[in-house]
Design a protein around this motif. Structure first.
Motif: not given
Length: 467
Positions: A161-184
């Protein structure tokens, strides 16, 4: 066929021209980064995070960390299942909480390996769930669930079903500069890609567009967006982009869940902690055989305990503190139980922090012989400041997570800050010392705490310890 190409360069910056051509070629040929490369990079990235640490500091195999998922039913389903719900108390014991989840049917459980099987969805149709909401109280196992999902996929589950499973703690979003999926994806997973981070992230984004990536969005209740500022608007927009990916598992505490952010949910679940069988298996894993029998008897004889042990971290603390707990279980109060567990943890911390008496560093056997009053005196600074942090959090609308600024602010607020001068500590040094105790934990170990914009979040061992 052998074809030779001749490229003539003019000008002095030949090296720069070659590098630019190389960059352009890499940009238009992302397929050079194979799926195998991505999966290998993700496996390396997750290697240090797919572990569970006990309060003792020992590592625990993920196989020993049980996760039970029960279906949160639509109102019509709930009415039909009333009779079955009467039997739930025989399997799970739960204490009251502000994080209660309504309409959970403990009998409608879903084994983890069948999570993405075809089933009846919330709208009444039969299909494979694509958007799954998992709610659960603090410390009940939501982050463990995220780790187990990643671990299961890395070990062959759902590869069709999946080529990858990505775990993203949402509280960390502010720590990343990018606001695009590829950048994140590049910032989060491929910073060590030896110059291939852009290509790896691009291919992974393509996999997501083809519905071949499972996004685990952990802690929707822990991200706060400010719609009054440009950055807040951009963050919320990006958050909605993540929430509306083709395959998503969203975790949240019930009390902090903003349902206005949610897309249409196919399946709603609750993590309900350990069953009685799980408790038994955990005890066998972490205790000696003789202690297993005694702890089992203690739990059976102490109704108070039965409401705690389904919470994994609580059961772990009880096991860790077992030699300090009274054997006349039925007479113990909740306050008395927590005082004993806290004392055991303070003893551990006193050894770790190299506490002294009479100018000499205390040894473990010396610390264990100290009376409860002496332990409190020995750990007075830590107790005072953590106690104030806990109080300030509860006063601030039950705040359970604290960033670096919140920790510093709380510790600087205390009027007794003169004690820091007496022991020769600055507030930042005190914060670092508190982070070493058993009572403060972070789920953001992959963020660089040395960076000024670090968004590491710290929380108490469990909400009940903060309370």
């Amino acid at each position: 066929m052998d074809i030779k190409h001749e490229i003539r360069f003019t000008g002095s910056n030949v090296k720069g021209t070659v590098e630019k051509i190389g960059a352009d070629i890499r940009a238009i040929l992302p397929s050079q980064s194979s799926l195998k490369d991505i999966q290998s990079a993700l496996k390396i990235y997750y290697e240090q995070y797919l572990v569970i640490l006990r309060v003792s500091g020992d590592k625990l195999d993920l196989k020993t960390c049980f996760v039970n998922l029960a279906i949160v039913e639509a109102p019509a389903q709930r009415e039909q299942e009333k009779q079955d719900l009467k039997e739930q108390a025989a399997v799970f014991h739960r204490i009251p909480s502000i994080d209660a989840v309504e309409r959970t049917n403990m009998q409608s459980s879903i084994p983890l390996e069948t999570l993405f099987d075809k089933r009846k969805l919330r709208d009444g149709s039969e299909n494979v769930p694509k958007t799954i909401l998992v709610q659960g109280r603090a410390g009940i196992g939501k982050t463990t669930l995220c780790k187990k999902l990643v671990h299961a996929h890395q070990n062959g589950l759902w590869r069709d079903r999946f080529d990858a499973v990505l775990w993203l703690p949402l509280r960390q979003l502010k720590a990343f500069k990018s606001r695009t999926l590829e950048g994140l994806l590049r910032e989060k997973f491929f910073t060590q890609g030896l110059g291939r981070g852009d290509s790896l992230a691009r291919v992974l984004e393509t996999c997501a567009q083809k519905s071949r990536v499972l996004f685990i969005l952990d802690g929707l209740d822990e991200i706060v967006t400010d719609a009054q500022c440009e950055e807040g608007i951009a963050l919320e927009s990006f958050l909605r982009t993540l929430l509306t990916q083709q395959h998503v598992v969203i975790t949240s505490r019930p009390s902090g869940l903003d349902r206005s952010l949610l897309p249409s949910i196919d399946l709603e679940l609750e993590t309900v902690g350990f069953s009685q069988q799980n408790v038994q298996e955990f005890l066998v894993k972490v205790l000696e055989p003789e202690a297993v029998r005694k702890v089992q008897d203690f739990i059976q004889q102490t109704p108070l305990i039965q409401g705690l042990v389904n919470i994994p971290v609580q059961l772990d603390v009880i096991c860790f503190s077992w030699d300090s707990l009274p054997k006349d279980g039925p007479t113990i109060t909740m306050t008395g139980l927590y005082q004993l567990m806290v004392r055991k943890l303070w003893c551990k911390d006193a050894l770790l922090l190299k506490k002294t008496a009479g100018g000499k560093v205390l040894k473990e056997r010396e610390i264990n012989k100290l009376t409860p009053r002496k332990i409190i005196e020995l750990m007075a600074i830590e107790l005072q400041h953590l106690g104030y942090l806990a109080f300030k959090g509860m006063k601030n609308n039950h705040q359970i997570e604290f960033d670096e600024d919140a920790l510093l602010s709380a510790f600087e607020d205390l009027p007794e800050c003169g004690t820091l001068d007496r022991i020769g500590l600055s507030p930042p040094q005190l914060v670092e010392m508190m982070k070493q105790t058993s009572f403060l934990h972070t789920a953001d170990a992959d963020l660089d705490a040395s960076k000024s914009d670090s968004q590491q979040g710290w929380y108490f061992l469990h909400l009940t310890f903060q309370e």
